[in-house]
Structures are given as structure tokens and as C-alpha cells.
Design a protein around this motif. Structure first.
Motif, PDB file in Angstrom:
ATOM      1  N   ASP B 171     -49.436  85.435  51.936  1.00  0.00           N
ATOM      2  CA  ASP B 171     -49.940  84.399  53.102  1.00  0.00           C
ATOM      3  C   ASP B 171     -51.058  83.737  52.306  1.00  0.00           C
ATOM      4  N   GLN B 172     -51.441  82.678  53.051  1.00  0.00           N
ATOM      5  CA  GLN B 172     -52.451  81.679  52.559  1.00  0.00           C
ATOM      6  C   GLN B 172     -53.682  81.671  53.419  1.00  0.00           C
ATOM      7  N   ILE B 173     -54.653  81.609  52.766  1.00  0.00           N
ATOM      8  CA  ILE B 173     -55.918  81.524  53.445  1.00  0.00           C
ATOM      9  C   ILE B 173     -56.781  80.212  53.456  1.00  0.00           C
ATOM     10  N   CYS B 174     -57.327  79.552  54.114  1.00  0.00           N
ATOM     11  CA  CYS B 174     -58.161  78.386  53.974  1.00  0.00           C
ATOM     12  C   CYS B 174     -59.579  78.667  54.115  1.00  0.00           C
ATOM     13  N   ILE B 175     -60.405  78.267  53.198  1.00  0.00           N
ATOM     14  CA  ILE B 175     -61.932  78.557  53.534  1.00  0.00           C
ATOM     15  C   ILE B 175     -62.650  77.330  53.010  1.00  0.00           C
ATOM     16  N   VAL B 184     -57.708  76.638  49.106  1.00  0.00           N
ATOM     17  CA  VAL B 184     -56.528  77.332  49.940  1.00  0.00           C
ATOM     18  C   VAL B 184     -56.475  78.609  48.849  1.00  0.00           C
ATOM     19  N   LEU B 185     -56.313  79.761  49.432  1.00  0.00           N
ATOM     20  CA  LEU B 185     -56.274  80.897  48.706  1.00  0.00           C
ATOM     21  C   LEU B 185     -54.660  81.608  48.866  1.00  0.00           C
ATOM     22  N   LEU B 195     -55.308  78.464  45.090  1.00  0.00           N
ATOM     23  CA  LEU B 195     -54.279  77.841  44.861  1.00  0.00           C
ATOM     24  C   LEU B 195     -54.661  76.290  44.468  1.00  0.00           C
ATOM     25  N   ILE B 196     -55.308  75.920  45.276  1.00  0.00           N
ATOM     26  CA  ILE B 196     -55.981  74.591  45.299  1.00  0.00           C
ATOM     27  C   ILE B 196     -57.493  74.534  45.935  1.00  0.00           C
ATOM     28  N   SER B 197     -58.344  73.737  45.280  1.00  0.00           N
ATOM     29  CA  SER B 197     -59.585  73.608  45.836  1.00  0.00           C
ATOM     30  C   SER B 197     -60.259  72.110  45.720  1.00  0.00           C
ATOM     31  N   ARG B 198     -60.468  71.599  46.617  1.00  0.00           N
ATOM     32  CA  ARG B 198     -61.031  70.295  46.602  1.00  0.00           C
ATOM     33  C   ARG B 198     -62.347  70.144  47.169  1.00  0.00           C
ATOM     34  N   GLU B 199     -63.270  69.346  46.500  1.00  0.00           N
ATOM     35  CA  GLU B 199     -64.554  68.954  47.064  1.00  0.00           C
ATOM     36  C   GLU B 199     -64.489  67.957  48.147  1.00  0.00           C
ATOM     37  N   LYS B 200     -65.234  67.894  49.147  1.00  0.00           N
ATOM     38  CA  LYS B 200     -65.551  67.164  49.949  1.00  0.00           C
ATOM     39  C   LYS B 200     -64.086  66.447  50.718  1.00  0.00           C
TER      40      LYS B 200
END
Lengths: 327, 703
Positions: B171-175, B184-185, B195-200
Motif C-alpha cells: 500500500d502507498q502512503i502520501c505524506i 509517496v512511501l 518511492l518518490i519525493s518532490r519539494e514544493k
């Protein structure tokens, strides 16, 4: 085991320090009188009367002969540790924020706050000289456009001093150098450095910062070695003299704490020095913990809080049995 | 010329105005007197004031024709004076089913066309209205080959369900955390993996779509949707100042809202098609009713959406984005409504008025037939709760024993109620004639929640928030002999809980003290296993300063977290399993929002699900084996990591030890030859006695 509660101060504690043998525990608070206690049973041995303002910092030399305290009354005093008599009184223009004896106990270093009028200085005095003699070293920190010093320790032997600053910088000053600039300058924290403490052998030191982190550095070149992350401001950090453990104390600021927290929930936290993992916590203070110190034998520690109490904790056997597996 | 010469006689000096003999007038009147010529009468040949209305009843008798004409004229009275009308008839003097009207103004004619087109005169006759001029235009319309052009090339939308097709199906989690970072974890058994991480990524916050296909981010200019494995941009909806969004349940439509433009212009609320990104319709926010979000409530299959109007219910259909049958449903004093989550039913309630009792009504859409209604008296407020598959409807009725008219300082009369109590009315939708059961609650009723897909529900009631009772009930199905009824499963007395959170799969339920926006003295949650005739406490947990909580879409994990928006310290989330056992805690430097990625409903048929449930043992064996292998690998990795850290630190210690050895001479010198490390040459130890306080006793001494 139930901690021993030391009730001798009327206001929040600022610093506590064991002497080298660990039989005595010195404490200072925002009230004007530093105290000295027997660490074994918590009995008060005496007080050092003479300051006229909050006492921000204290230190005891290696032989337990001289005791030093820096205060908001713009003085740094050297006391006879046994009798409580003031031996030397160094006047400053600003409150004294941090202080410390050198390895030999012959040099006394203290730093002052910067205010609108006056600059922040690092001052080193030789106790063998008279009170009127000029300092051995005098560094104008504000003059170099550096932020105010909030904590300091002696580096290796008597040649260097390490300072922690208001905006998270840590600097190493070498007195052997002719230039007055710091030898090393880093900014490992984003907020005020609250405390610096050395390990037993003076090979490394640990910092505590309001930015929720605590970090371990090489004492020689302030190279960052480890980082201990928490979710609260860290006010103080100590390194165990016998185990690979560090102890952090802190909590939200008194203002926030009064607003949000219920009592008895401020904790001292144990981290593994090498694996950076938290493995234990002790909750008993009613306010943020301002200072933590290990007994030199590593079998007990003391924590001092905004609540005005010092608590001496003897560690249980289970603490000594615990180990994190790594092979 | 004679007259001119006469004038010359009277005044000798006046010039001669007459045209010369050879003068040719080369300036037209229009150039010379444009204003005057504008008003010159002209023959009006324009056909734009004439409209054709098609689909009128084909009637023959004269009086019927007259009546029809009256009705039609009445309809057209809003569009100015009727200059002329003509009703074509066939050879038998029967109307041909259309007629022509000439109106006095082109704009009014335009208005009539747009408003009357699609008007239902009655069930059989729906108007088709056109401008007469348009008929001519369309007649001459030639569709050329090159105008049609190529069909738009096929655009591959990519795999929007990719995360469900991975073999591990984590399952995915967005924080949202730190300095506005959205990550997104993956919820792996070994803790979350980024999984992916973006600033702003977003200017304010993020939101998952209801089925989890899209991640929405908010920007000053509008909304962006992100999808597929790479989380690249799927679509953009430009609506400046957008603050609120709402998806239709099947994710076909997106409603965006800029509340600051409510009532200012007609772009306050916009409905978009998600797949094409096209604007379907914009609305100006109706200010006659209090604004609440969502502005529109959608039916279960995206066919209809509705909102509350002033004494009416406005139901729109997505087929043409206009009101069903072009008009709103008039319901005086309507207060609130809800759609059934499984049928085209709307439940609504109307308030008491002039001694007419309040009513809860169930209607079918679009027929508007009333299926069931119930009258209620002494009503303050009603809340409607549909069970997730639409089998039951619960109406929580807040009632009073006494109502007093109180005048405030402005002499305005308001009602003050006393002796508030609650009634729960249960409509059993699937049974014949929809029987209604009621349950009376004498105390304050804080929360109500249906078990998802189930027949059970939980209520939290009590006299004070510190002493509440959690009750679990079941709606028993009727048998051949016994009518259906409400059965109490268990009552949990003396709690401090206030909120209910059912697992999405039912059976497990968490009762929470209050994950309020304010600090709570102690924030705890109780995990219950709700069985057919008992409710068992699995665990009671505590998470200090907890502000929010959320079940994962599979009902296996429950997450509590401290959001920076509400509490600025100790921002962390704790993941518990469904029994309340702590699995992990993740600390963040500012954690704003935590949200599980929703899962679309399963594609398996009920039989397939049953089959899997039957063979659960085999599956669990297989997955347990997988898990333990994974665990072994992890602990191996962990050990390896620690070994490495240990080696690195030992290296530092070696260097430090060497340094210490080099300094030894100097150190001895500084302390006058006393070696504190080995204890040599140390001063003799001083002996002193210390006293320990063993016990204190208070004794009274008698003289």
C-alpha cells in the motif's frame, strides 16, 4: 530504582556537574546560589553565596579545589570549593554564559553574552596571576560578526576552545595560532546550540540543539561523527563513560510546555552511540530537562529540570545487561 | 433660380449659394448626414426575430388549438411582445407539430431559443427551438472533406492502476512534511520506503482521488493531477484561487471551487471532466443558501449531482449538465439531503413549519416518486447516515421537550430548546414498504457510524464528554416469522471516547477519545473486535498529542499522527495493526498530512472472494514463508549495517587513542605528574561518613 530528588533550588536549574571522583555533584540555577551535594545520598553539603543574579554556568577543576561560576550579575567567580569563599572575582560587562577549567586547572575560560552595547567575548584567565592582570587570551566574537556564544568547552589540553553559537554554528579556536579567526567553523545545527559535553578521554564531544538533534564530533577537528534525531528540542547531551551510550535531555520550551503538556512526561532518552538508535527513556520530570550529566563511574546519572529539581538516577541491572546485537 | 435672385435684391452682399450649372453631387446622403440616415425607415428583412418551436401537440379541433395557443403565448410572454405567429396545418386542419413566432427583439429571440429548447410541455412533448435564420444557415452548410480532418491520435493514458499490479502490492502512503516536501512511501514490512519525493510539489496541500488513481496538488493557478508509475502530470485544471475540490465517486468529474469568488462571478464553482480535462460547466455560487462543501453531492454512478437551493432541491444530470427536466424540485423548508450510495434515491428532511410536522422523505430520481416518508415532531435537527451499500438509512433526530421563544437584544425572536434528546430512525430500504425502527437515546448522542458493508453500527452517547457510553447494535434481518428489529450487542459504559472509526472491512472498530484540533489531556484509542454477540477489547493505546487518525484501505493498519498544522512538536506517525499493537513509529521534522492511497473496489466476483476466504490457510502459509524470508534478509542487512558502523567508529577510536598516547607526556606535565588515568601518584583518598535516610516515622509521645 527510585531516583533521589535534590530539592535545594528555588528556580529552574541551569547546569549540574560531577567532580572527577563523582562523590560530589554541583548545581546552579536561576536563583543566586550554586549548591554542592553528596551524590551518594543527595545530602546537601553547602551553597556558594555571593552572586547577585541567575547563575548560568559552573565548573569544578580536576582536584576539586577551585569551583567556578558565571552569572547574569556580570561576574565570573572562582571559589574555594571546600569553604565556599570567593577567591577571585572577574568583572565583565555582560552576563557570563558559559565557563570551564582547563585540563591543568590553571586556566579559566568564560564567555559573555552580546548585548546592544557590548560584544560577546571569549576570555581566558590564568589563576596564577592576580585579578587585575589582563586576560591571557581575549577574543572579540561579535567584532568578527559571529553570533553570540551559548555554550563552550575546552578542546584538547589547553590549546583550543570549542564554542557553540546561537544560530547553530560550532567553532574551534586555536590559541597557538596567531590569527584570531577560528580554526574550524561549521554549522551542524539550524538552531541554538544548548550544550556541549566531552567524553571521558576528551577524544570527542556531543552537542545538543534546539533543532531537535544532537550530534557527536571529533574533538580535534570538529568533524561530525554521529547524529541523534528526536522530535523535541534537546537541551543537554552526555556521553556514558563506560558504555557506547549517549543520554539526551530536553523537551519543548517552558512556555509551550505549560500550554500543552501534562505533568510528568518529560523524558531523558538513551541512544546507542554508534548505531544512533534510541533504546530507552526515563520519564519523571515535570518540566523540560535543562541538563544531564553522567556520574564518572557510568552507573548513575543526574538530570536537572526547569521544574527546579535535580534527580539522581541509579541505573538498574537490566540497563547493564542490554546490548544491541551487531554480529 | 428666380427666388435666389429675389433674395439678392434684399441684401446686396450675400454670396450666391446656388449650385453652378455644371455641378455634380458626388457626396451621398449617408456620408453627409449619417445620424439622420440611420433613422430612415427601412423594410426589415431580418429573420432573426423569428423562432421555430418544434414538437408541439398535433391537435385538430378548433377550441383545442385556441387553448394550445393560449398556453404557448403564456410561455412566450417573458420574451417580449409577439408580433406574429403562424401554426402550419395539414390538409385535415390538424397542426403539423411546429409553429413560427416573430418576436420584437433579436436578443429576446436568442434568449427564448436557449431557454425554451428542451422544455417539457408535458411528458410527450419536449420542445426543439431554433432561430429561423439558423435553418437557412444550416441548409447551406456544406461539409467539406478537409474540414473533418484527421481523428485525434490515440493518447495512451498509461496504466493508472499500476500500483495494484505489483507482485508485492504494497500500500502507498502520501505524506507532506519538512519544508513543504510531498513524499509517496511504500508500506513494506520493513518500514516505509520512499518511492518518490518532490519539494514544493503542491503550493498548499495534496489529496488522493477517491479511488486512488490520481494524486491532486493545489496551486494558485489551479489543480494538477498526477498519475502512473512515474507520477507525471495527468491533467491540469486551471481555476485561479482554487481552494476546495471534490471528486465524483467514480472519478469521472472534478468539482473545483474558489470560495472568494462566490457570488462575484459565475466561475466560483467549476465542474470538469477528469479524462479530457474539459470544463463542463461553471456555476456562480448561490448565496441564498449557506455555503457548505461539498457544494454538490453526487449520486453513486456519476449520473446525477445535486445541491440544496432555497426551498428547492436542484438535481443536475451529467448527460447535458443541466437541471433534470430543466427545473429544480420545489420542496418548501428543505434542510438537508443525502444520496443513497447504491441507488438513485435521495433522502431529505424538511423542518417543522406552522404546525406542520417535520418530515423525512425518500424519493427516487429522476422520477421524483416518493418511496417512503415519515413525519416527526419536536425536531431541532436531523442527520442522515446511509449504510455504505445503501441497505439502511439511519436518521439521527435531535428532538426537544420544550421550545421557548426568546427575544434577543435586537428584539429578534429565536427559539431556545430545552430537554434535548435523540431518536434514531432506521429505514430498512431493501424490505417491502421500507419498515422503520426507532431507537431513543435520552442522553447526548456524540457519534454514529455504520459498519462498512455490514448490518451493525456503533453509537457514542453520554451526559458529558468525560463519561460516555459506546453501544454496538445490529439490524437483524427479518425471518419468515419474526420481523426485523434492532438488537443490542454490547454496551461499554464509563468511557471517555467520542469518535468512532470502523475498519473499512468491518468487524474491527476503534473508539477514540478525541483527536481534536486542541490538545487533549490524554489522547487514547480503544481497539475493539466486534463479533456477532460480543464486543471484545483488543487493546487500549495512547498517543500523546495525536491530532488525526486513518485506517489503511485494507483494514490491516491504523495510523495515528500528530500534524504540524495542529501541534508543532513531536510530529510523528505511529502505525498500529488492527488489534492495536504498535508496529512502527516514524518521527518527522514537521509532518503536516498523512494519507493512505485509496484502493478501487475489488474486481473479483463475490464467488471468487468466497473461494479465497475458504483457502485462506494455504495463502497465509505461502505469505508467511515469504515474510520470514524477507525478515531474515532484513535482519541480515541490519546486522551488516551495524557491523559497518561499528568498524567505522572503531577506526575513529584507534586514531583518537593514538592521539591520546602522543599527548600523554604533555598531560602528565599539566597535572604535575599525576596520572589520573591509571591512578598513580594520586592523592590519598579521604574518608568520610555519609548518612542515608532509611525511614521516617511519626510517633505521638504521651506525657
Amino acid at each position: 530504582m527510585k531516583p533521589i530528588l535534590l530539592q535545594g533550588h528555588e528556580r529552574s536549574i541551569t547546569q549540574i556537574k560531577y567532580n572527577r571522583e563523582g562523590d560530589l555533584l554541583f548545581s546552579s540555577a536561576k536563583d543566586k546560589k550554586p549548591n554542592v551535594w553528596f551524590s551518594i545520598n543527595g545530602e546537601r553539603l553547602g551553597t556558594y553565596n555571593g552572586h547577585n543574579g541567575a547563575v548560568w554556568c559552573i565548573d569544578i577543576d580536576w582536584e576539586t579545589i577551585n569551583f567556578m561560576s558565571g552569572s547574569a550579575d556580570n561576574t565570573c567567580k572562582i571559589w574555594d570549593a571546600r569553604t565556599g569563599q570567593v577567591k577571585t572575582n572577574y568583572e565583565t560587562k555582560n552576563p557570563v554564559r558559559s565557563c570551564g577549567f582547563s585540563y591543568s586547572g590553571n586556566l579559566a575560560m568564560y564567555t559573555t553574552d552580546s548585548t546592544l552595547k557590548e560584544n560577546c567575548y571569549i576570555i581566558v584567565r590564568d589563576l596564577r596571576l592576580s585579578e587585575q592582570d589582563s586576560p591571557v587570551h581575549l577574543i572579540d566574537v561579535t567584532g568578527m560578526k559571529f553570533p553570540k556564544i551559548t555554550s563552550s568547552i575546552w578542546g584538547s589540553l589547553e590549546d583550543t576552545v570549542i564554542t557553540g553559537h546561537e544560530t547553530g554554528e560550532i567553532m574551534l579556536w586555536d590559541f597557538r595560532k596567531t590569527s584570531s579567526e577560528p580554526n574550524y567553523k561549521i554549522r551542524p545545527h539550524t538552531k541554538q546550540v544548548m550544550d556541549l559535553q566531552k567524553d571521558k578521554d576528551s577524544t570527542c564531544f556531543i552537542s545538543a540543539s534546539k533543532d531537535f538533534n544532537s550530534k557527536l564530533f571529533d574533538l580535534e577537528n570538529i568533524k561530525e561523527l554521529k547524529c541523534f534525531k528526536t522530535e523535541k528540542p534537546v537541551n543537554s547531551a552526555a556521553i556514558s563513560p563506560i558504555r557506547d551510550h549517549v543520554l539526551l535531555g530536553g523537551g519543548q520550551e517552558a512556555v509551550d510546555a505549560a500550554l500543552y503538556s501534562k505533568s510528568g512526561k518529560f523524558e531523558a532518552r538513551f541512544f546507542h552511540l554508534i548505531f544512533e538508535q534510541e533504546f530507552a527513556k526515563v520519564r519523571d520530570h515535570f518540566g523540560p530537562i535543562n541538563y544531564v550529566a553522567f556520574h564518572p563511574d557510568g552507573k548513575s546519572y543526574s538530570s536537572a529540570g526547569e521544574d527546579g529539581f535535580v534527580r539522581v538516577h541509579y541505573l538498574d541491572q537490566s540497563y547493564f545487561d542490554f546490548d544491541i546485537k551487531y554480529n | 433660380m428666380v427666388t435666389n435672385s429675389n433674395r439678392n435684391d434684399t441684401s446686396e452682399n450675400l454670396p450666391d449659394f446656388s449650385d453652378p450649372e455644371d455641378f455634380v453631387d458626388d457626396i451621398s446622403n449617408e456620408d453627409l448626414l449619417p445620424e439622420l440616415m440611420q433613422t430612415e425607415p427601412r423594410l426589415d428583412r431580418s429573420v432573426n426575430k423569428i423562432i421555430i418551436i418544434d414538437n408541439i401537440p398535433k391537435v385538430g379541433p378548433k377550441e383545442k388549438k385556441e387553448r394550445l395557443r393560449k398556453v404557448l403565448n403564456n410561455l412566450l410572454k417573458n420574451y417580449g411582445k409577439i408580433i406574429n405567429d403562424y401554426y402550419p396545418e395539414d390538409e385535415n386542419q390538424v397542426l403539423k407539430g411546429y409553429f413560427f413566432v416573430e418576436l420584437e427583439d433579436e436578443n429576446l429571440a436568442q434568449k427564448a431559443v436557449s431557454e425554451l429548447n428542451g422544455y417539457h410541455l408535458d411528458k410527450m412533448h419536449c420542445f426543439k427551438v431554433n432561430l429561423f435564420g439558423d435553418i437557412e444557415k444550416y441548409k447551406n452548410l456544406v461539409i467539406r472533406e478537409e474540414d473533418i480532418g484527421e481523428p485525434a491520435p490515440f493518447k495512451n493514458q498509461g496504466n493508472l492502476k499500476w500500483w495494484l499490479t505489483k507482485p508485492e502490492a504494497y500500500d502507498q502512503i502520501c505524506i507532506q512534511h519538512g519544508e513543504n516536501i510531498i513524499s509517496v512511501l511504500l508500506n513494506t514490512p520493513n518500514g516505509p520506503q520512499t518511492l518518490i519525493s518532490r519539494e514544493k510539489w503542491s503550493e498548499t496541500r495534496f489529496q488522493w482521488s477517491p479511488k486512488g488513481h490520481y494524486l491532486c496538488t493545489f496551486h494558485e493557478r489551479g489543480i494538477a493531477l498526477w498519475a502512473r508509475e512515474e507520477f507525471n502530470k495527468f491533467e491540469r485544471f486551471s481555476h485561479s484561487g482554487v481552494q476546495l475540490i471534490d471528486f465524483s465517486p467514480c472519478e469521472n468529474y472534478l468539482v473545483t471551487c474558489n470560495p472568494s469568488r462566490a457570488g462575484v462571478d459565475d466561475q466560483a464553482v467549476i465542474v470538469w471532466c477528469v479524462r479530457t480535462g474539459k470544463k463542463k460547466r461553471a456555476f456562480s455560487c448561490d448565496r441564498s443558501v449557506s455555503f457548505s462543501w461539498p457544494y454538490f453531492k453526487w449520486n453513486f454512478d456519476d449520473k446525477y449531482f445535486a445541491r440544496l437551493g432555497n426551498d428547492c432541491l436542484m438535481v443536475y444530470e451529467t448527460a447535458n449538465f443541466s437541471l433534470v427536466e430543466k427545473k429544480s424540485i420545489k420542496i418548501p423548508h428543505i434542510k438537508d439531503f443525502e444520496w443513497s450510495p447504491a441507488n438513485n434515491y435521495i433522502s431529505y428532511w424538511v423542518a417543522e413549519h406552522n404546525n406542520v410536522p417535520a418530515r423525512v422523505v425518500l424519493i427516487e430520481v429522476p422520477s421524483k416518486t416518493e418511496i417512503r416518508s415519515k413525519n416527526l415532531v419536536n425536531v431541532v435537527d436531523c442527520k442522515m447516515y446511509w449504510q455504505s451499500v445503501g441497505d439502511f438509512l439511519c436518521v439521527k433526530v435531535e428532538r426537544y421537550k420544550k421550545a421557548n421563544v426568546v427575544k434577543d437584544e435586537n428584539e429578534k425572536e429565536t427559539l431556545r430548546y430545552s430537554g434535548i434528546y435523540y431518536n434514531l430512525e432506521f429505514f430498512r430500504i431493501r424490505e417491502k414498504q421500507i419498515p422503520v425502527d426507532s431507537l431513543e437515546i435520552k442522553e447526548n448522542c456524540y457519534s454514529f457510524a455504520w459498519e462498512p458493508n455490514g448490518q451493525r453500527f456503533a453509537i457514542i452517547s453520554g451526559e458529558a464528554t468525560s463519561r460516555t457510553t459506546g453501544s454496538f447494535y445490529r439490524v437483524a434481518s427479518p425471518t419468515a416469522t419474526v420481523a426485523g428489529k434492532l438488537e443490542l450487542i454490547k454496551e461499554l459504559k464509563n468511557r471517555a471516547v467520542l469518535q468512532i472509526s470502523w475498519s473499512p472491512n468491518g468487524q474491527h472498530c476503534v473508539l477514540i477519545t478525541s483527536a481534536s484540533k486542541q490538545q487533549a489531556a490524554s489522547c487514547h484509542a480503544e481497539f475493539y473486535d466486534v463479533q456477532s454477540n460480543d464486543v471484545i477489547l483488543s487493546n487500549k493505546i495512547e498517543h500523546e498529542h495525536m491530532t488525526d487518525y486513518e485506517w489503511d484501505p485494507t483494514g490491516r493498519y491504523f495510523v495515528t499522527y500528530v500534524s504540524y498544522w495542529n501541534y508543532r512538536l513531536e510530529n510523528a506517525f505511529i502505525m498500529w495493526n488492527f488489534q492495536g499493537r504498535q508496529l512502527q513509529k516514524q518521527v518527522f521534522d514537521k509532518l503536516y498530512k498523512f494519507s493512505w492511497r485509496p484502493r478501487p473496489p475489488t474486481l473479483l466476483s463475490p464467488e471468487q472472494v468466497k473461494e479465497i476466504r475458504k483457502n485462506l490457510k494455504q495463502y497465509s502459509e505461502k505469505y508467511n514463508a515469504l515474510d520470514s524470508t524477507r525478515q531474515r534478509i532484513v535482519s541480515q542487512e541490519q546486522l551488516e549495517k551495524r557491523r559497518k558502523m561499528m568498524a567505522e567508529f572503531s577506526n575513529f577510536r584507534r586514531i583518537a587513542a593514538k592521539r591520546l598516547a602522543e599527548q600523554k607526556v604533555k598531560r602528565l606535565e599539566l597535572r604535575n605528574g599525576v596520572d589520573v588515568e591509571s591512578g598513580e601518584n594520586e592523592v590519598e583518598e579521604i574518608e568520610y561518613t555519609v548518612q542515608f535516610l532509611v525511614e521516617t516515622k511519626k510517633e505521638e509521645v504521651n506525657e
